[in-house]
Design a protein around this motif. Structure first.
Motif, PDB file in Angstrom:
ATOM      1  N   MET A  75      -2.995   1.565  23.691  1.00 14.88           N
ATOM      2  CA  MET A  75      -3.636   3.032  23.327  1.00 14.88           C
ATOM      3  C   MET A  75      -4.928   3.141  24.249  1.00 14.88           C
ATOM      4  N   THR A  76      -5.242   4.379  24.317  1.00 13.27           N
ATOM      5  CA  THR A  76      -6.435   4.798  25.182  1.00 13.27           C
ATOM      6  C   THR A  76      -7.445   4.736  24.096  1.00 13.27           C
ATOM      7  N   GLU A  77      -8.568   4.829  24.590  1.00 12.61           N
ATOM      8  CA  GLU A  77      -9.620   5.117  23.256  1.00 12.61           C
ATOM      9  C   GLU A  77      -9.499   6.410  22.498  1.00 12.61           C
ATOM     10  N   ALA A  78      -9.107   7.579  23.299  1.00 14.39           N
ATOM     11  CA  ALA A  78      -9.030   8.806  22.603  1.00 14.39           C
ATOM     12  C   ALA A  78      -7.529   8.518  21.815  1.00 14.39           C
ATOM     13  N   GLU A  79      -6.491   7.905  22.206  1.00 17.14           N
ATOM     14  CA  GLU A  79      -5.335   7.862  21.425  1.00 17.14           C
ATOM     15  C   GLU A  79      -5.700   6.988  20.126  1.00 17.14           C
ATOM     16  N   ARG A  89     -14.612  -0.878  18.821  1.00 17.74           N
ATOM     17  CA  ARG A  89     -15.505  -1.495  19.708  1.00 17.74           C
ATOM     18  C   ARG A  89     -15.088  -1.303  21.177  1.00 17.74           C
ATOM     19  N   ILE A  90     -15.821  -0.654  22.135  1.00 13.48           N
ATOM     20  CA  ILE A  90     -15.158  -0.742  23.529  1.00 13.48           C
ATOM     21  C   ILE A  90     -16.013  -1.643  24.230  1.00 13.48           C
ATOM     22  N   GLN A  91     -15.168  -2.465  24.894  1.00 14.58           N
ATOM     23  CA  GLN A  91     -15.656  -3.595  25.719  1.00 14.58           C
ATOM     24  C   GLN A  91     -15.526  -3.310  26.959  1.00 14.58           C
ATOM     25  N   ARG A  92     -16.455  -3.308  27.875  1.00  8.75           N
ATOM     26  CA  ARG A  92     -16.415  -3.240  29.515  1.00  8.75           C
ATOM     27  C   ARG A  92     -16.444  -4.336  30.252  1.00  8.75           C
ATOM     28  N   TRP A  93     -16.111  -4.463  31.112  1.00  6.23           N
ATOM     29  CA  TRP A  93     -16.689  -5.563  32.357  1.00  6.23           C
ATOM     30  C   TRP A  93     -16.378  -5.027  33.770  1.00  6.23           C
ATOM     31  N   LYS A 112     -11.590  -2.287  30.449  1.00  7.40           N
ATOM     32  CA  LYS A 112     -11.986  -1.549  29.187  1.00  7.40           C
ATOM     33  C   LYS A 112     -10.938  -2.114  28.312  1.00  7.40           C
ATOM     34  N   LEU A 113     -11.565  -2.652  27.219  1.00  4.60           N
ATOM     35  CA  LEU A 113     -10.794  -2.838  26.061  1.00  4.60           C
ATOM     36  C   LEU A 113     -10.947  -2.106  24.865  1.00  4.60           C
ATOM     37  N   VAL A 114     -10.099  -1.568  24.235  1.00  9.19           N
ATOM     38  CA  VAL A 114     -10.292  -0.832  22.769  1.00  9.19           C
ATOM     39  C   VAL A 114      -9.931  -1.879  21.791  1.00  9.19           C
ATOM     40  N   VAL A 115     -11.011  -2.089  21.152  1.00  7.64           N
ATOM     41  CA  VAL A 115     -10.906  -3.236  19.936  1.00  7.64           C
ATOM     42  C   VAL A 115     -11.356  -2.531  18.692  1.00  7.64           C
ATOM     43  N   THR A 116     -10.543  -3.015  17.574  1.00 11.09           N
ATOM     44  CA  THR A 116     -10.995  -2.694  16.084  1.00 11.09           C
ATOM     45  C   THR A 116     -12.397  -3.653  15.674  1.00 11.09           C
ATOM     46  N   PRO A 117     -13.121  -3.294  14.848  1.00 13.10           N
ATOM     47  CA  PRO A 117     -13.909  -4.190  14.375  1.00 13.10           C
ATOM     48  C   PRO A 117     -13.853  -5.692  13.960  1.00 13.10           C
ATOM     49  N   LYS A 118     -12.571  -5.797  13.770  1.00  9.27           N
ATOM     50  CA  LYS A 118     -12.085  -7.290  13.170  1.00  9.27           C
ATOM     51  C   LYS A 118     -11.823  -8.235  14.531  1.00  9.27           C
ATOM     52  N   GLY A 119     -11.695  -7.306  15.616  1.00 10.37           N
ATOM     53  CA  GLY A 119     -11.052  -7.930  16.951  1.00 10.37           C
ATOM     54  C   GLY A 119      -9.665  -7.989  17.219  1.00 10.37           C
ATOM     55  N   ARG A 120      -9.055  -6.958  16.806  1.00 11.66           N
ATOM     56  CA  ARG A 120      -7.815  -6.586  17.211  1.00 11.66           C
ATOM     57  C   ARG A 120      -7.603  -5.728  18.554  1.00 11.66           C
ATOM     58  N   LEU A 121      -6.946  -6.105  19.371  1.00 14.35           N
ATOM     59  CA  LEU A 121      -6.867  -5.333  20.643  1.00 14.35           C
ATOM     60  C   LEU A 121      -5.911  -4.323  20.503  1.00 14.35           C
ATOM     61  N   LEU A 122      -6.077  -2.866  20.695  1.00 18.74           N
ATOM     62  CA  LEU A 122      -5.394  -1.601  20.631  1.00 18.74           C
ATOM     63  C   LEU A 122      -4.922  -1.306  21.853  1.00 18.74           C
ATOM     64  N   ILE A 142      -1.142  -7.246  22.446  1.00 18.62           N
ATOM     65  CA  ILE A 142      -1.124  -6.162  21.519  1.00 18.62           C
ATOM     66  C   ILE A 142       0.286  -6.142  20.791  1.00 18.62           C
ATOM     67  N   GLY A 143       1.168  -6.578  21.782  1.00 25.12           N
ATOM     68  CA  GLY A 143       2.711  -6.987  21.001  1.00 25.12           C
ATOM     69  C   GLY A 143       2.836  -7.741  19.980  1.00 25.12           C
ATOM     70  N   ARG A 144       2.137  -8.850  20.234  1.00 24.64           N
ATOM     71  CA  ARG A 144       2.139 -10.126  19.253  1.00 24.64           C
ATOM     72  C   ARG A 144       0.934 -10.245  18.253  1.00 24.64           C
ATOM     73  N   LYS A 145       0.005  -8.795  18.527  1.00 23.13           N
ATOM     74  CA  LYS A 145      -0.999  -8.884  17.689  1.00 23.13           C
ATOM     75  C   LYS A 145      -1.906 -10.039  17.346  1.00 23.13           C
ATOM     76  N   LEU A 146      -1.997 -10.563  18.585  1.00 24.47           N
ATOM     77  CA  LEU A 146      -3.081 -11.733  18.752  1.00 24.47           C
ATOM     78  C   LEU A 146      -4.538 -11.198  18.698  1.00 24.47           C
ATOM     79  N   PRO A 147      -5.528 -12.027  18.095  1.00 24.75           N
ATOM     80  CA  PRO A 147      -6.891 -11.757  18.073  1.00 24.75           C
ATOM     81  C   PRO A 147      -7.582 -11.793  19.542  1.00 24.75           C
ATOM     82  N   LEU A 148      -8.332 -10.821  19.581  1.00 25.98           N
ATOM     83  CA  LEU A 148      -9.301 -10.733  20.734  1.00 25.98           C
ATOM     84  C   LEU A 148      -9.707 -12.282  21.096  1.00 25.98           C
ATOM     85  N   SER A 149      -9.996 -12.920  20.148  1.00 27.18           N
ATOM     86  CA  SER A 149     -10.421 -14.288  20.649  1.00 27.18           C
ATOM     87  C   SER A 149      -9.540 -15.254  21.426  1.00 27.18           C
ATOM     88  N   ALA A 150      -8.305 -14.894  21.277  1.00 27.71           N
ATOM     89  CA  ALA A 150      -7.193 -15.682  22.045  1.00 27.71           C
ATOM     90  C   ALA A 150      -7.574 -15.328  23.538  1.00 27.71           C
TER      91      ALA A 150
END
Length: 195
Positions: A75-79, A89-93, A112-122, A142-150
């Motif tokens: 998903m994009t941020e808007a989606e 949470r929008i993370q940019r580097w 740019k990463l679009v992330v839930t507050p619990k660290g799930r990448l959308l 995203i497909g395997r629902k891995l946490p952002l910590s991965a």
């Protein structure tokens, strides 16, 4: 053709559709070669092996082959906001801080990463040379629902452009790991010239 998620026609279950004519989400077909390949795999599993298989575009990579390339995965941020994710949470580097981009004289671009507050990448957006080459990692996450910590803990070869995503993911955890005084110090140190 309007299809169900198993790629059967909505109006006739004996008719299957794959590739550019299949429309399992009712938003129009996804006209990408890699989507047709995904559809073929679903069709083989469903028709030949009678295994349940359904289309899932949650981690679909889309790449525009310009210079630099633009890749969008998930998903994009808007989606994400349209889907009801109001607290994101929008993370940019910036690749201006990436050693490989600097060494190649191509420091333009951003991850740019679009992330839930619990660290799930959308979703992930990448503007960079060879952005399409980096898309697979985000699709897997995203497909395997891995946490952002991965992603934040992933060991990547150095120097690579892919480090931009790892650094963006790591920034998600910075507030949890550093006290306000240490964060100020780190912020100041980031502005010092690198040797």
């Amino acid at each position: 053709m309007r299809t169900r998620r198993d790629l059967r026609s909505v109006s006739n279950k004996r008719v299957w559709a794959v590739g550019d004519i299949a429309d399992p989400e009712g938003v129009g077909p996804r006209a990408f070669t890699h989507v047709a390949g995904q559809h073929a795999g679903i069709l083989v599993r469903s028709m030949l092996f009678r295994l349940p298989a359904k289309v899932d575009y949650a981690a679909l990579p889309r790449v525009t082959y310009t210079d630099p390339e633009l890749a969008q995965i998930g998903m994009t941020e808007a989606e994400a906001r349209e889907a009801g994710h109001t607290d994101l949470r929008i993370q940019r580097w910036s690749l201006a801080e990436n050693d490989r981009a600097i060494a190649e004289g191509r420091p333009e671009g951003v991850v740019k990463l679009v992330v839930t507050p619990k660290g799930r990448l959308l979703g992930a957006s990448i503007l960079a040379p060879r952005a399409g080459e980096m898309a697979g990692t985000y699709g897997l996450m995203i497909g395997r629902k891995l946490p952002l910590s991965a992603l934040a803990g992933l060991v990547l070869p150095y120097p690579t452009l892919a480090e931009g995503g790892k650094r963006a993911a790591g920034e998600f955890y910075t507030p949890k790991l550093l006290s306000p005084a240490v964060k100020r110090l780190v912020g100041l140190l980031r502005h010092l010239p690198q040797a």
